[in-house]
Scaffold this motif. Sequence first.
Motif, mmCIF file in Angstrom:
data_model
loop_
_atom_site.group_PDB
_atom_site.id
_atom_site.type_symbol
_atom_site.label_atom_id
_atom_site.label_comp_id
_atom_site.label_asym_id
_atom_site.label_seq_id
_atom_site.Cartn_x
_atom_site.Cartn_y
_atom_site.Cartn_z
ATOM 1 N N ASP A 166 8.646 -37.685 7.563
ATOM 2 C CA ASP A 166 8.576 -38.094 8.982
ATOM 3 C C ASP A 166 8.852 -39.598 9.015
ATOM 4 O O ASP A 166 9.090 -40.212 7.969
ATOM 5 C CB ASP A 166 7.179 -37.782 9.557
ATOM 6 N N THR A 187 0.971 -28.770 20.891
ATOM 7 C CA THR A 187 1.188 -29.910 19.982
ATOM 8 C C THR A 187 1.200 -31.179 20.834
ATOM 9 O O THR A 187 1.276 -31.105 22.074
ATOM 10 C CB THR A 187 2.556 -29.817 19.261
ATOM 11 N N MET A 220 3.807 -29.008 14.824
ATOM 12 C CA MET A 220 4.223 -27.817 14.082
ATOM 13 C C MET A 220 4.749 -28.139 12.690
ATOM 14 O O MET A 220 4.587 -27.337 11.767
ATOM 15 C CB MET A 220 5.299 -27.074 14.878
ATOM 16 N N ASN A 250 12.861 -29.666 11.578
ATOM 17 C CA ASN A 250 11.842 -29.551 12.636
ATOM 18 C C ASN A 250 11.708 -30.802 13.495
ATOM 19 O O ASN A 250 11.300 -30.720 14.661
ATOM 20 C CB ASN A 250 10.497 -29.220 11.955
ATOM 21 N N ILE A 252 4.089 -24.555 22.939
ATOM 22 C CA ILE A 252 3.157 -24.545 21.793
ATOM 23 C C ILE A 252 2.263 -25.789 21.853
ATOM 24 O O ILE A 252 2.738 -26.893 22.152
ATOM 25 C CB ILE A 252 3.941 -24.526 20.449
ATOM 26 N N GLY A 273 8.255 -21.087 22.346
ATOM 27 C CA GLY A 273 7.980 -21.346 23.769
ATOM 28 C C GLY A 273 7.077 -22.561 23.867
ATOM 29 O O GLY A 273 7.253 -23.533 23.134
ATOM 30 N N LYS A 309 19.113 -28.465 21.879
ATOM 31 C CA LYS A 309 18.576 -27.187 21.388
ATOM 32 C C LYS A 309 19.633 -26.079 21.447
ATOM 33 O O LYS A 309 19.677 -25.209 20.574
ATOM 34 C CB LYS A 309 17.315 -26.811 22.167
ATOM 35 N N ASP A 311 13.718 -41.106 8.607
ATOM 36 C CA ASP A 311 14.210 -40.974 9.982
ATOM 37 C C ASP A 311 15.466 -40.111 9.889
ATOM 38 O O ASP A 311 16.484 -40.545 9.330
ATOM 39 C CB ASP A 311 14.528 -42.379 10.534
ATOM 40 N N ARG A 320 4.571 -35.002 10.070
ATOM 41 C CA ARG A 320 3.316 -35.775 10.068
ATOM 42 C C ARG A 320 2.280 -35.186 11.022
ATOM 43 O O ARG A 320 1.089 -35.464 10.896
ATOM 44 C CB ARG A 320 3.590 -37.238 10.436
ATOM 45 N N ARG A 321 2.738 -34.380 11.982
ATOM 46 C CA ARG A 321 1.812 -33.817 12.971
ATOM 47 C C ARG A 321 2.449 -32.567 13.588
ATOM 48 O O ARG A 321 3.557 -32.159 13.215
ATOM 49 C CB ARG A 321 1.506 -34.852 14.062
ATOM 50 N N TYR A 326 17.649 -32.830 25.911
ATOM 51 C CA TYR A 326 16.876 -31.945 25.015
ATOM 52 C C TYR A 326 17.489 -30.534 25.020
ATOM 53 O O TYR A 326 17.703 -29.935 23.959
ATOM 54 C CB TYR A 326 15.419 -31.916 25.485
HETATM 55 P P1 NAP Z 1 5.528 -33.284 17.722
HETATM 56 O O1 NAP Z 1 4.085 -33.039 17.510
HETATM 57 O O2 NAP Z 1 5.948 -34.406 18.606
HETATM 58 O O3 NAP Z 1 6.199 -33.411 16.287
HETATM 59 C C1 NAP Z 1 7.515 -33.844 16.109
HETATM 60 C C2 NAP Z 1 7.525 -34.787 14.948
HETATM 61 O O4 NAP Z 1 8.884 -35.233 14.709
HETATM 62 C C3 NAP Z 1 6.690 -36.055 15.226
HETATM 63 O O5 NAP Z 1 5.868 -36.372 14.151
HETATM 64 C C4 NAP Z 1 7.764 -37.086 15.449
HETATM 65 O O6 NAP Z 1 7.364 -38.408 15.148
HETATM 66 C C5 NAP Z 1 8.827 -36.623 14.477
HETATM 67 N N1 NAP Z 1 10.081 -37.327 14.693
HETATM 68 C C6 NAP Z 1 10.585 -37.823 15.858
HETATM 69 N N2 NAP Z 1 11.736 -38.460 15.638
HETATM 70 C C7 NAP Z 1 11.974 -38.371 14.309
HETATM 71 C C8 NAP Z 1 13.012 -38.834 13.460
HETATM 72 N N3 NAP Z 1 14.023 -39.558 13.946
HETATM 73 N N4 NAP Z 1 12.949 -38.560 12.137
HETATM 74 C C9 NAP Z 1 11.909 -37.865 11.631
HETATM 75 N N5 NAP Z 1 10.889 -37.406 12.376
HETATM 76 C C10 NAP Z 1 10.923 -37.653 13.701
HETATM 77 O O7 NAP Z 1 6.224 -32.007 18.334
HETATM 78 P P2 NAP Z 1 6.197 -30.457 17.979
HETATM 79 O O8 NAP Z 1 5.871 -29.758 19.220
HETATM 80 O O9 NAP Z 1 5.443 -30.188 16.745
HETATM 81 O O10 NAP Z 1 7.763 -30.237 17.732
HETATM 82 C C11 NAP Z 1 8.320 -29.759 16.523
HETATM 83 C C12 NAP Z 1 9.672 -29.124 16.845
HETATM 84 O O11 NAP Z 1 9.452 -27.988 17.692
HETATM 85 C C13 NAP Z 1 10.626 -30.026 17.618
HETATM 86 O O12 NAP Z 1 11.930 -29.836 17.173
HETATM 87 C C14 NAP Z 1 10.474 -29.547 19.055
HETATM 88 O O13 NAP Z 1 11.616 -29.813 19.839
HETATM 89 C C15 NAP Z 1 10.276 -28.075 18.826
HETATM 90 N N6 NAP Z 1 9.654 -27.362 19.943
HETATM 91 C C16 NAP Z 1 8.397 -27.692 20.400
HETATM 92 C C17 NAP Z 1 7.832 -26.961 21.443
HETATM 93 C C18 NAP Z 1 6.436 -27.210 21.958
HETATM 94 O O14 NAP Z 1 6.056 -26.613 22.971
HETATM 95 N N7 NAP Z 1 5.635 -28.013 21.318
HETATM 96 C C19 NAP Z 1 8.555 -25.916 22.017
HETATM 97 C C20 NAP Z 1 9.830 -25.625 21.558
HETATM 98 C C21 NAP Z 1 10.365 -26.342 20.511
HETATM 99 P P3 NAP Z 1 6.944 -39.373 16.385
HETATM 100 O O15 NAP Z 1 5.674 -38.827 16.890
HETATM 101 O O16 NAP Z 1 6.808 -40.705 15.741
HETATM 102 O O17 NAP Z 1 8.046 -39.294 17.401
#
Ligand code: NAP
Length: 252
Positions: free
Chosen positions: A36, A192, A17, A89, A190, A188, A161, A62, A14-15, A157
């Motif tokens: 999502d 978001t 990455m 993701n 990112i 790394g 991972k 979920d 939904r938002r 976390y």
């Molecule tokens: P984000 O914007 O918070 O996106 C994650 C999405 O997953 C949100 O829409 C979230 O919804 C959803 N979500 C949470 N719990 C869920 C569930 N039970 N079922 C389905 N969807 C669910 O974060 P992002 O940074 O894009 O992260 C995407 C992936 O990249 C994640 O796995 C994260 O760990 C990984 N990552 C991110 C970074 C970074 O720096 N951003 C770095 C390394 C790895 P809600 O908002 O409602 O919780």
Amino acid sequence: MDLKGKVAIITGARRGMGRTHALALAKAGAKVVVSDISLEDCQKVAKEIEKQKGEALAVKCDVSKKEEVDKMIQMAVSKWGRIDILVNNAGICQFKPFLEMTEKEWDLTLDINLKGYFFCAQAVAKQMVKQKSGVIVNIASVAMGQQGIGFPNIAHYCASKGGIVGLTEALAIELAPYNIRVNAVSPGMIETPMISSVKQDKKTIEAILSRVPLRRVGRPEEVSNLVLFLVSEDSSYITGSTVVVDGGWLAA
Ligand code: NAP
């Protein structure tokens, strides 16, 4: 990269990455399940895809609930008849000192970030086995461990991972006989919503960026480019790998 005729599922789309992965795969021609927790937000992303002449299906799922995952797979198969790509993701990252972390907090993170990947990968793999083809990309993180950098206050976390990397390698071996490839991507820092609290803490963000050779936070699209490569035929001999996209952080 040409993904015409392919059907892809992106979780947590939904938002952040997940959204850019969904848009990128759709732009390459894939029909995309945007899933999502919030159906309304998924519908908005699906509309964006349709605006760029792509095909999308918004599904509330979920990933920590097996029955919702199974329903999502059924919906995708009944609409398009197959599933070629899964991008696992969805994830959460909640800060808490280890000594204060409760069982509930630990379980919540592991249920979404690791068990959710298991549920989605297994349900999708059962369909891919019938097709004798498929690609799974699991989103891990530089917080996966064994990299010479540590992350305090997110022990759950980090554990999730690291688990994703092990899961990826195990699945790559077990699913290779069915022509299913499985890789992980470790981003790394990112840009978001997930890192908004870190970004507000000037000292922490400066400390992190001082260790990143490119001296900046990455853009979601820079991770989507890698995901696109890994789900395409251009990476046909890559399986069981974890590919880092981090501006050089782990190399420094
Ligand atoms: P984000 O914007 O918070 O996106 C994650 C999405 O997953 C949100 O829409 C979230 O919804 C959803 N979500 C949470 N719990 C869920 C569930 N039970 N079922 C389905 N969807 C669910 O974060 P992002 O940074 O894009 O992260 C995407 C992936 O990249 C994640 O796995 C994260 O760990 C990984 N990552 C991110 C970074 C970074 O720096 N951003 C770095 C390394 C790895 P809600 O908002 O409602 O919780």
